[in-house]
Write a protein that holds these residues in place. Structure first.
Motif, PDB file in Angstrom:
ATOM      1  N   GLY A 175       0.829  -1.199   0.000  1.00  0.00           N
ATOM      2  CA  GLY A 175       0.000   0.000   0.000  1.00  0.00           C
ATOM      3  C   GLY A 175       0.859   1.241   0.000  1.00  0.00           C
ATOM      4  N   ARG A 176       0.209   2.389  -0.091  1.00  0.00           N
ATOM      5  CA  ARG A 176       0.977   3.632  -0.139  1.00  0.00           C
ATOM      6  C   ARG A 176       0.162   4.803   0.366  1.00  0.00           C
ATOM      7  NH1 ARG A 176      -2.381   6.830  -3.481  1.00  0.00           N
ATOM      8  NH2 ARG A 176      -2.390   6.166  -5.646  1.00  0.00           N
ATOM      9  N   LEU A 206      -4.213   7.145   7.740  1.00  0.00           N
ATOM     10  CA  LEU A 206      -4.404   6.171   8.815  1.00  0.00           C
ATOM     11  C   LEU A 206      -5.044   4.892   8.295  1.00  0.00           C
ATOM     12  CD1 LEU A 206      -4.399   5.378  11.826  1.00  0.00           C
ATOM     13  CD2 LEU A 206      -6.623   6.541  12.036  1.00  0.00           C
ATOM     14  N   LEU A 207      -6.105   5.016   7.511  1.00  0.00           N
ATOM     15  CA  LEU A 207      -6.785   3.823   7.001  1.00  0.00           C
ATOM     16  C   LEU A 207      -5.894   3.054   6.027  1.00  0.00           C
ATOM     17  CD1 LEU A 207     -10.426   5.149   6.503  1.00  0.00           C
ATOM     18  CD2 LEU A 207      -9.538   3.715   8.344  1.00  0.00           C
ATOM     19  N   ALA A 208      -5.123   3.770   5.209  1.00  0.00           N
ATOM     20  CA  ALA A 208      -4.191   3.095   4.295  1.00  0.00           C
ATOM     21  C   ALA A 208      -3.149   2.312   5.092  1.00  0.00           C
ATOM     22  CB  ALA A 208      -3.515   4.121   3.389  1.00  0.00           C
ATOM     23  N   TRP A 209      -2.627   2.936   6.135  1.00  0.00           N
ATOM     24  CA  TRP A 209      -1.596   2.304   6.973  1.00  0.00           C
ATOM     25  C   TRP A 209      -2.165   1.106   7.718  1.00  0.00           C
ATOM     26  CZ3 TRP A 209      -0.514   1.237  12.080  1.00  0.00           C
ATOM     27  CH2 TRP A 209       0.835   1.043  12.424  1.00  0.00           C
ATOM     28  N   LEU A 210      -3.342   1.266   8.312  1.00  0.00           N
ATOM     29  CA  LEU A 210      -3.956   0.171   9.064  1.00  0.00           C
ATOM     30  C   LEU A 210      -4.232  -1.036   8.180  1.00  0.00           C
ATOM     31  CD1 LEU A 210      -6.514   2.163  11.264  1.00  0.00           C
ATOM     32  CD2 LEU A 210      -4.433   1.020  12.062  1.00  0.00           C
ATOM     33  N   SER A 211      -4.708  -0.777   6.960  1.00  0.00           N
ATOM     34  CA  SER A 211      -5.022  -1.877   6.054  1.00  0.00           C
ATOM     35  C   SER A 211      -3.775  -2.692   5.737  1.00  0.00           C
ATOM     36  CB  SER A 211      -5.643  -1.328   4.769  1.00  0.00           C
ATOM     37  OG  SER A 211      -5.980  -2.385   3.885  1.00  0.00           O
ATOM     38  N   VAL A 212      -2.670  -2.010   5.480  1.00  0.00           N
ATOM     39  CA  VAL A 212      -1.424  -2.705   5.154  1.00  0.00           C
ATOM     40  C   VAL A 212      -0.856  -3.414   6.379  1.00  0.00           C
ATOM     41  CG1 VAL A 212       0.990  -2.356   4.480  1.00  0.00           C
ATOM     42  CG2 VAL A 212      -0.830  -1.206   3.219  1.00  0.00           C
ATOM     43  N   ARG A 213      -0.775  -2.698   7.500  1.00  0.00           N
ATOM     44  CA  ARG A 213      -0.157  -3.282   8.690  1.00  0.00           C
ATOM     45  C   ARG A 213      -0.977  -4.442   9.257  1.00  0.00           C
ATOM     46  NH1 ARG A 213       4.394  -1.761   7.162  1.00  0.00           N
ATOM     47  NH2 ARG A 213       5.260   0.220   7.887  1.00  0.00           N
ATOM     48  N   SER A 214      -2.288  -4.402   9.099  1.00  0.00           N
ATOM     49  CA  SER A 214      -3.122  -5.486   9.620  1.00  0.00           C
ATOM     50  C   SER A 214      -2.870  -6.791   8.880  1.00  0.00           C
ATOM     51  CB  SER A 214      -4.607  -5.109   9.517  1.00  0.00           C
ATOM     52  OG  SER A 214      -5.025  -5.036   8.163  1.00  0.00           O
ATOM     53  N   GLY A 221       0.346  -7.395   7.497  1.00  0.00           N
ATOM     54  CA  GLY A 221       1.790  -7.605   7.433  1.00  0.00           C
ATOM     55  C   GLY A 221       2.396  -7.206   6.108  1.00  0.00           C
ATOM     56  N   GLY A 222       1.818  -6.190   5.451  1.00  0.00           N
ATOM     57  CA  GLY A 222       2.285  -5.776   4.141  1.00  0.00           C
ATOM     58  C   GLY A 222       3.360  -4.711   4.186  1.00  0.00           C
ATOM     59  N   TRP A 248       5.155  11.339  14.008  1.00  0.00           N
ATOM     60  CA  TRP A 248       4.500  11.681  15.268  1.00  0.00           C
ATOM     61  C   TRP A 248       3.253  10.822  15.488  1.00  0.00           C
ATOM     62  CZ3 TRP A 248      -0.356  14.178  16.071  1.00  0.00           C
ATOM     63  CH2 TRP A 248      -0.598  14.587  17.393  1.00  0.00           C
ATOM     64  N   LEU A 249       2.523  10.552  14.416  1.00  0.00           N
ATOM     65  CA  LEU A 249       1.316   9.731  14.492  1.00  0.00           C
ATOM     66  C   LEU A 249       1.627   8.255  14.668  1.00  0.00           C
ATOM     67  CD1 LEU A 249      -0.592  11.495  11.594  1.00  0.00           C
ATOM     68  CD2 LEU A 249      -1.448  11.331  13.946  1.00  0.00           C
ATOM     69  N   GLY A 250       2.865   7.855  14.407  1.00  0.00           N
ATOM     70  CA  GLY A 250       3.219   6.441  14.479  1.00  0.00           C
ATOM     71  C   GLY A 250       2.954   5.698  13.189  1.00  0.00           C
ATOM     72  N   LEU A 251       2.780   6.432  12.099  1.00  0.00           N
ATOM     73  CA  LEU A 251       2.493   5.808  10.799  1.00  0.00           C
ATOM     74  C   LEU A 251       3.803   5.666  10.027  1.00  0.00           C
ATOM     75  CD1 LEU A 251      -0.783   7.729   9.819  1.00  0.00           C
ATOM     76  CD2 LEU A 251      -0.513   5.635  11.164  1.00  0.00           C
ATOM     77  N   SER A 252       4.569   4.657  10.378  1.00  0.00           N
ATOM     78  CA  SER A 252       5.874   4.440   9.762  1.00  0.00           C
ATOM     79  C   SER A 252       5.719   3.921   8.337  1.00  0.00           C
ATOM     80  CB  SER A 252       6.674   3.435  10.587  1.00  0.00           C
ATOM     81  OG  SER A 252       5.960   2.203  10.664  1.00  0.00           O
ATOM     82  N   TRP A 253       6.722   4.143   7.532  1.00  0.00           N
ATOM     83  CA  TRP A 253       6.716   3.617   6.165  1.00  0.00           C
ATOM     84  C   TRP A 253       7.986   2.795   5.953  1.00  0.00           C
ATOM     85  CZ3 TRP A 253       7.070   8.638   7.680  1.00  0.00           C
ATOM     86  CH2 TRP A 253       8.252   9.324   7.399  1.00  0.00           C
ATOM     87  N   ASP A 254       7.902   1.833   5.048  1.00  0.00           N
ATOM     88  CA  ASP A 254       9.022   0.934   4.785  1.00  0.00           C
ATOM     89  C   ASP A 254       9.974   1.487   3.733  1.00  0.00           C
ATOM     90  OD1 ASP A 254       8.114  -1.366   6.476  1.00  0.00           O
ATOM     91  OD2 ASP A 254       6.397  -1.249   5.125  1.00  0.00           O
ATOM     92  N   LEU A 255       9.450   2.318   2.851  1.00  0.00           N
ATOM     93  CA  LEU A 255      10.273   2.871   1.783  1.00  0.00           C
ATOM     94  C   LEU A 255       9.619   4.146   1.277  1.00  0.00           C
ATOM     95  CD1 LEU A 255      12.640   2.487  -0.315  1.00  0.00           C
ATOM     96  CD2 LEU A 255      10.958   1.328  -1.767  1.00  0.00           C
ATOM     97  N   GLU A 256      10.431   5.168   1.021  1.00  0.00           N
ATOM     98  CA  GLU A 256       9.927   6.361   0.337  1.00  0.00           C
ATOM     99  C   GLU A 256      10.395   6.302  -1.110  1.00  0.00           C
ATOM    100  OE1 GLU A 256       9.744  11.247   0.487  1.00  0.00           O
ATOM    101  OE2 GLU A 256      10.634  10.139   2.159  1.00  0.00           O
ATOM    102  N   THR A 257       9.465   6.245  -2.015  1.00  0.00           N
ATOM    103  CA  THR A 257       9.804   6.177  -3.436  1.00  0.00           C
ATOM    104  C   THR A 257      10.076   7.591  -3.957  1.00  0.00           C
ATOM    105  OG1 THR A 257       7.460   6.274  -4.054  1.00  0.00           O
ATOM    106  CG2 THR A 257       8.438   4.092  -3.761  1.00  0.00           C
ATOM    107  N   PRO A 258      10.787   7.720  -5.089  1.00  0.00           N
ATOM    108  CA  PRO A 258      11.153   9.046  -5.589  1.00  0.00           C
ATOM    109  C   PRO A 258       9.932   9.939  -5.830  1.00  0.00           C
ATOM    110  CG  PRO A 258      12.427   7.359  -6.707  1.00  0.00           C
ATOM    111  CD  PRO A 258      11.394   6.646  -5.902  1.00  0.00           C
ATOM    112  N   ALA A 259      10.092  11.222  -5.509  1.00  0.00           N
ATOM    113  CA  ALA A 259       9.025  12.190  -5.733  1.00  0.00           C
ATOM    114  C   ALA A 259       8.741  12.315  -7.226  1.00  0.00           C
ATOM    115  CB  ALA A 259       9.425  13.546  -5.161  1.00  0.00           C
TER     116      ALA A 259
END
Length: 313
Positions: free
Chosen positions: A13-14, A32-40, A42-43, A71-82
């Motif tokens: 997800g992204r 938040l919903l994008a993050w929760l969907s992925v983390r729930s 294990g994505g 600050w929200l705790g919504l970590s990401w695994d990779l930041e892709t190029p802008a």
């Protein structure tokens, strides 16, 4: 045409914000919903800055977005190029459309496109009537301005099942018309850039605001042309203030610059979780704790009113 979504596999997800201002609660709600969907599940969660409009976006706003997500705790695994760095990549896909014979230059002005004589849908959106579709080479040479470039769209509806909004169909030829993929100034437009970015990043799930629901069939058509699989889509309701206003970056009291000085991340997440339907009442909870109870079946599909925020301010 009825389109099947991607086959089951690792969830990718992204969150793809436009760094044109501080994040407001509507942005945070989608993130938040994008993050929760992925983390729930294990994505893998990606972050991408959609800064095609370099006149409105800044590196400082991008930095603030990253800090707010942390600050929200919504970590990401990779930041892709802008997106502002990827024009050479978009060039390759533009050339692919040219090879397929699907592109043509469009010389219509903004005033012509928005003219009262032009075809419009009930929401005021114009439908491109194909004015420049079949111009001869001689007719094209008569224009002194640089053209935008449009991709021809086929007849028929593109349908898919959204995780939140249910079945959705759009007839591209009747409700959209041939789409611009590159502006007259050479800047690639949102639909092409997002399709390429999601496709090359292996995104399998797109979670975003309901205002972008009609973009999905447009992007699905481009995915077909580029050979990308279709991701799953979840278009979440717009977050509304207590008086029914849609939240935007103009609501300074609803952006994170203001809220971070007055409440904890856990309190804010609890308010948003209750608004979504993931909790009965707003209670302090971390994003990680909420992931274990997340389900799309619990998420409300209509306009969501923000309630309970004042209890924590």
């Amino acid at each position: 045409m009825n389109v099947k979504n991607a086959a089951p596999g690792p969830c990718v997800g992204r969150f793809a914000p436009t760094p044109s201002g501080r994040m407001h609660l509507g942005n945070v709600f989608a993130a938040l919903l994008a993050w929760l969907s992925v983390r729930s599940r294990g994505g893998v969660f990606l972050l991408r800055m959609e800064d095609l409009d370099t006149q409105r976006t800044t590196g400082e706003y991008a930095r603030q977005i990253r800090e707010d997500l942390q600050w929200l705790g919504l970590s990401w695994d990779l930041e892709t190029p802008a997106q502002s760095l990827r024009s050479p990549v978009y060039d390759r896909y533009f050339a692919l459309l040219q090879e397929k014979g699907l592109l043509y230059p469009c010389y219509c002005t903004r005033s012509q496109l928005h003219s009262v004589n032009a075809p419009h849908l009930s929401d005021g959106t114009y439908v491109y009537p194909g004015t420049c579709r079949d111009l001869t080479e001689q007719q094209r040479r008569a224009f002194s301005r640089d053209p935008a470039w449009r991709v021809r769209v086929p007849e028929g509806s593109w349908c898919f099942t959204d995780r939140v909004q249910g079945e959705y169909c759009l007839d591209l030829s009747r409700e959209c018309g041939d789409m611009v993929v590159r502006r007259a100034d050479g800047v690639y437009v949102y639909q092409l850039a997002v399709t390429v970015d999601d496709g090359e990043s292996g995104v399998t799930e797109v979670v975003r605001g309901m205002d972008l629901l009609s973009s999905a069939p447009r992007q699905m058509y481009l995915q077909e042309l580029f050979g990308f699989p279709h991701p799953e889509y979840a278009h979440v309701p717009m977050l509304l203030s207590a008086d029914g206003r849609r939240l935007s970056k103009r609501d300074r009291d609803m952006d994170l610059g203001y809220l971070r000085t007055r409440m904890t991340a856990e309190a804010l997440i609890g308010v948003l979780a209750a608004a979504a339907g993931l909790m009965e009442t707003p209670q302090r909870i971390s994003a990680g704790e909420l992931a274990s109870r997340f389900s799309w079946e619990m998420v409300r599909g209509t306009g969501i009113y923000l309630k309970g925020l004042e209890e924590f301010l």
